[in-house]
Design an enzyme around this catalytic site. Sequence first.
Site, mmCIF file in Angstrom:
data_model
loop_
_atom_site.group_PDB
_atom_site.id
_atom_site.type_symbol
_atom_site.label_atom_id
_atom_site.label_comp_id
_atom_site.label_asym_id
_atom_site.label_seq_id
_atom_site.Cartn_x
_atom_site.Cartn_y
_atom_site.Cartn_z
ATOM 1 N N HIS A 110 0.670 -1.292 0.037
ATOM 2 C CA HIS A 110 0.117 0.106 -0.164
ATOM 3 C C HIS A 110 0.736 1.139 0.031
ATOM 4 O O HIS A 110 0.429 2.122 0.704
ATOM 5 C CB HIS A 110 -0.987 0.070 1.137
ATOM 6 C CG HIS A 110 -1.854 -0.951 1.051
ATOM 7 N ND1 HIS A 110 -2.702 -1.428 -0.047
ATOM 8 C CD2 HIS A 110 -2.954 -1.527 2.118
ATOM 9 C CE1 HIS A 110 -3.505 -2.240 0.080
ATOM 10 N NE2 HIS A 110 -3.755 -2.533 1.608
ATOM 11 N N HIS A 180 -9.666 2.214 0.424
ATOM 12 C CA HIS A 180 -9.823 0.914 1.335
ATOM 13 C C HIS A 180 -10.858 1.066 2.436
ATOM 14 O O HIS A 180 -10.576 0.599 3.477
ATOM 15 C CB HIS A 180 -8.250 0.892 1.885
ATOM 16 C CG HIS A 180 -7.933 -0.361 2.366
ATOM 17 N ND1 HIS A 180 -8.292 -1.116 3.485
ATOM 18 C CD2 HIS A 180 -7.130 -1.126 1.844
ATOM 19 C CE1 HIS A 180 -7.736 -2.424 3.611
ATOM 20 N NE2 HIS A 180 -6.922 -2.303 2.509
ATOM 21 N N GLU A 309 -11.615 -3.478 -2.988
ATOM 22 C CA GLU A 309 -10.518 -2.605 -3.485
ATOM 23 C C GLU A 309 -10.313 -2.756 -4.934
ATOM 24 O O GLU A 309 -9.639 -3.712 -5.267
ATOM 25 C CB GLU A 309 -9.199 -3.072 -2.758
ATOM 26 C CG GLU A 309 -9.322 -3.021 -1.315
ATOM 27 C CD GLU A 309 -8.091 -3.618 -0.527
ATOM 28 O OE1 GLU A 309 -7.006 -3.113 -0.652
ATOM 29 O OE2 GLU A 309 -8.505 -4.529 0.364
#
Length: 345
Positions: A110, A180, A309
């Site tokens: 991420h 997210h 996602e």
Amino acid sequence: MSVIQIKVQADFDKPIFIYELKNNSGTTVKITNIGATITSVLAPDRNGKIEKVTLGFTDPLYYLSEKYLSNSPFLGATVGRYANRIAQGEFQLNGKKYHLAKNNGDNHLHGGPEGFFKKIWDSTIENDKVVMTLLSPDMEEGYPGNVKVITTFSLTNDNELVIDYFATTDKATPLNLTNHTYFNLCGKKSQILDHELMIFADAYTPAVEAIPTGEIRPVKGTPFDFTEFHKLGERARQLDAEIYDHNFVLNGREGELKRVAIAREPLSGRTLEAYTTMPGMQLYTGYYLDGSHQNEGQKIESLEGFCLETQYFPDSPNNANFPSAITTPDQPFKHTTVFKFGIDN
């Protein structure tokens, strides 16, 4: 439709805001410019009762707290430069090897420990939309290129939360932006195992310890077959570690806005449809939420939210057979994701 800006009193280099978007049916979305984060979505059930259907914090400053950042589940955040994982924190591009920050064992996750989720974005309201802008300098977290990201949030009277992503770079670079948010359509503290889900994907990317093997495998005959509705907890025992944290290869073409998933919660009657122009979507069922964070006195615990996602595939820079996640000066990043809230009577 209304949009208001609320300034949070805090001693930081940039002002911190909460934005509240509200439509004619009472659906309300709150967003902070800390991480371009969706802090809450409130939506009606079949009886008209409006409740929170996402996980997040009432106090936006908690997203910058040492406690949160030391164990961040990325609640509601815009994550980048690269959402999901890059194996061994490295990739090759145009004959050069790049080394990224490792924050998930030996892997990069991420965008790294200094990823977009913890930045204070520039933000404004334009034409009833919340526009957030971030500049990521060359070699930040190991990525090449100066990148400018614009993420735009809007809410329609059809209960559609629209997220538009646009980014430019002066050098070729991997770029994979997603949101997210953790959803729980019950509207109260509960697990999400009885939520029913359909995903418009005939294939998925198998993974070992969350890193794709490079194979694209049909979902048929596996617990990843959501081409018909299944409860999220129905086939958990067939999974490694009883957890969904996998990428689905979405039907349809990249760049085409298409419906990719439908979730429904039988007791409340709430539904959630996801649309995207992206080629993949990670289903994560919140297994690693561990109760270390709480909001308004309630701990956020395992399996209390699920994520859809929308994304390029995990580790795409190291898999030539996956859709390319490389943004160039001549080819900006431009994608849209829509979350539509509804009622199943």
